[in-house]
Design a protein around this motif. Structure first.
Motif, PDB file in Angstrom:
ATOM      1  N   LEU A 113       0.890  -1.155   0.107  1.00 54.46           N
ATOM      2  CA  LEU A 113      -0.141  -0.105   0.092  1.00 54.46           C
ATOM      3  C   LEU A 113       0.863   1.114  -0.084  1.00 54.46           C
ATOM      4  CD1 LEU A 113      -2.908   0.762   0.042  1.00 54.46           C
ATOM      5  CD2 LEU A 113      -2.914   0.640   2.453  1.00 54.46           C
ATOM      6  N   LEU A 114       0.907   2.017  -1.063  1.00 54.37           N
ATOM      7  CA  LEU A 114       2.074   3.132  -1.227  1.00 54.37           C
ATOM      8  C   LEU A 114       1.632   3.982  -0.446  1.00 54.37           C
ATOM      9  CD1 LEU A 114       3.134   2.804  -4.958  1.00 54.37           C
ATOM     10  CD2 LEU A 114       3.891   1.938  -3.058  1.00 54.37           C
ATOM     11  N   ASP A 115       2.247   4.803   0.316  1.00 50.75           N
ATOM     12  CA  ASP A 115       1.889   5.798   1.040  1.00 50.75           C
ATOM     13  C   ASP A 115       3.249   6.668   1.126  1.00 50.75           C
ATOM     14  OD1 ASP A 115       3.656   4.607   2.778  1.00 50.75           O
ATOM     15  OD2 ASP A 115       2.110   4.229   4.407  1.00 50.75           O
ATOM     16  N   GLU A 116       3.298   7.860   1.705  1.00 53.20           N
ATOM     17  CA  GLU A 116       4.266   8.887   1.905  1.00 53.20           C
ATOM     18  C   GLU A 116       5.752   7.967   2.323  1.00 53.20           C
ATOM     19  OE1 GLU A 116       5.911  12.116   0.368  1.00 53.20           O
ATOM     20  OE2 GLU A 116       3.772  11.766   0.163  1.00 53.20           O
ATOM     21  N   THR A 117       5.446   7.430   3.511  1.00 55.48           N
ATOM     22  CA  THR A 117       6.541   6.579   4.150  1.00 55.48           C
ATOM     23  C   THR A 117       7.191   5.654   3.050  1.00 55.48           C
ATOM     24  OG1 THR A 117       5.226   6.573   6.128  1.00 55.48           O
ATOM     25  CG2 THR A 117       6.898   5.197   5.980  1.00 55.48           C
ATOM     26  N   ILE A 118       6.287   4.726   2.433  1.00 56.38           N
ATOM     27  CA  ILE A 118       7.057   4.068   1.296  1.00 56.38           C
ATOM     28  C   ILE A 118       7.776   4.711   0.337  1.00 56.38           C
ATOM     29  CG2 ILE A 118       6.672   2.026  -0.335  1.00 56.38           C
ATOM     30  CD1 ILE A 118       4.610   1.008   1.859  1.00 56.38           C
ATOM     31  N   LEU A 119       7.013   5.831  -0.121  1.00 62.80           N
ATOM     32  CA  LEU A 119       7.633   6.409  -1.504  1.00 62.80           C
ATOM     33  C   LEU A 119       8.946   7.068  -0.746  1.00 62.80           C
ATOM     34  CD1 LEU A 119       4.361   7.990  -2.838  1.00 62.80           C
ATOM     35  CD2 LEU A 119       5.975   5.861  -3.793  1.00 62.80           C
ATOM     36  N   GLU A 120       9.119   7.713   0.395  1.00 62.91           N
ATOM     37  CA  GLU A 120      10.161   8.324   0.887  1.00 62.91           C
ATOM     38  C   GLU A 120      11.280   7.028   1.294  1.00 62.91           C
ATOM     39  OE1 GLU A 120       9.051  10.344   4.474  1.00 62.91           O
ATOM     40  OE2 GLU A 120       8.076  11.884   3.331  1.00 62.91           O
ATOM     41  N   ALA A 121      10.961   5.969   1.572  1.00 62.48           N
ATOM     42  CA  ALA A 121      11.858   4.840   1.823  1.00 62.48           C
ATOM     43  C   ALA A 121      12.487   4.620   0.492  1.00 62.48           C
ATOM     44  CB  ALA A 121      11.154   3.705   2.421  1.00 62.48           C
ATOM     45  N   ILE A 122      11.680   4.474  -0.673  1.00 59.22           N
ATOM     46  CA  ILE A 122      12.200   4.153  -2.081  1.00 59.22           C
ATOM     47  C   ILE A 122      13.058   5.479  -2.626  1.00 59.22           C
ATOM     48  CG2 ILE A 122      11.439   3.977  -4.459  1.00 59.22           C
ATOM     49  CD1 ILE A 122       8.949   2.535  -3.430  1.00 59.22           C
ATOM     50  N   ASN A 123      12.752   6.589  -2.209  1.00 58.43           N
ATOM     51  CA  ASN A 123      13.652   7.611  -2.725  1.00 58.43           C
ATOM     52  C   ASN A 123      15.063   7.465  -1.920  1.00 58.43           C
ATOM     53  OD1 ASN A 123      12.420   8.858  -4.787  1.00 58.43           O
ATOM     54  ND2 ASN A 123      10.901   9.741  -3.192  1.00 58.43           N
ATOM     55  N   ALA A 124      14.872   7.008  -0.542  1.00 58.77           N
ATOM     56  CA  ALA A 124      16.091   7.330   0.187  1.00 58.77           C
ATOM     57  C   ALA A 124      17.048   6.039  -0.028  1.00 58.77           C
ATOM     58  CB  ALA A 124      15.845   7.427   1.768  1.00 58.77           C
ATOM     59  N   GLY A 125      16.488   5.130  -0.689  1.00 59.15           N
ATOM     60  CA  GLY A 125      16.939   3.578  -0.801  1.00 59.15           C
ATOM     61  C   GLY A 125      17.955   3.563  -1.833  1.00 59.15           C
ATOM     62  N   SER A 126      18.725   2.574  -2.069  1.00 56.26           N
ATOM     63  CA  SER A 126      19.725   2.126  -2.846  1.00 56.26           C
ATOM     64  C   SER A 126      19.010   2.046  -4.308  1.00 56.26           C
ATOM     65  CB  SER A 126      20.449   0.974  -2.494  1.00 56.26           C
ATOM     66  OG  SER A 126      21.758   0.492  -3.327  1.00 56.26           O
ATOM     67  N   ASP A 127      19.911   2.324  -5.434  1.00 58.04           N
ATOM     68  CA  ASP A 127      19.557   2.003  -6.915  1.00 58.04           C
ATOM     69  C   ASP A 127      20.529   0.662  -7.384  1.00 58.04           C
ATOM     70  OD1 ASP A 127      21.710   3.680  -6.921  1.00 58.04           O
ATOM     71  OD2 ASP A 127      21.172   4.560  -8.905  1.00 58.04           O
TER      72      ASP A 127
END
Length: 139
Positions: A113-127
């Protein structure tokens, strides 16, 4: 390069990075951005249990759906777009659902369930991820 590995995104990002990959109602995305964000999403999805062999349904707005669908393809995961909250067919039930609103037919433990927390975790995560894509055309 295989037609099934979706590495053409990275190749295109390296050779034509500033060219437009896609446009929707409110976004213009270059190949460089598309490569970067789909790699970040793929890293997050793999870390949260999505793997090749899974069938993942997406029920997302256009901009998010493009990114998540291509990230899944780059992981070698089969995708199934869904455009409404109606029931899933019993013959084709996804292993996972990625959405912005819970679906009554998919258990919460199989819903991302995409929410602001998950989207922030994706952005802060590794590529930094090896993207294998599909092994064969039948995948």
């Amino acid at each position: 390069m295989s037609l099934y590995d979706f590495d053409f995104i990275r190749e295109r990002a390296q050779t034509h990075g500033r060219d437009i990959a896609f446009v929707d109602e409110s976004h213009v995305v270059t190949f460089q951005e598309f490569d970067f964000y789909t790699r970040k999403i793929a890293f997050y999805l793999r870390e949260h249990g999505i793997k090749p062999g899974d069938l993942v349904a997406t029920l997302l707005p256009t901009y998010l759906d493009w990114h998540f669908t291509f990230a899944l393809h780059r992981l070698g995961v089969a995708t199934m777009p869904k455009n409404n909250f109606g029931p899933f067919s019993s013959e084709v039930m996804p292993n996972w659902l990625i959405t912005i609103k819970a679906h009554p037919g998919i258990p919460p433990e199989k819903t991302l369930l995409l929410d602001e927390t998950i989207l922030e975790a994706i952005n802060a995560g590794s590529d930094e991820i090896e993207l294998t894509g599909y092994k064969e055309g039948s995948d």
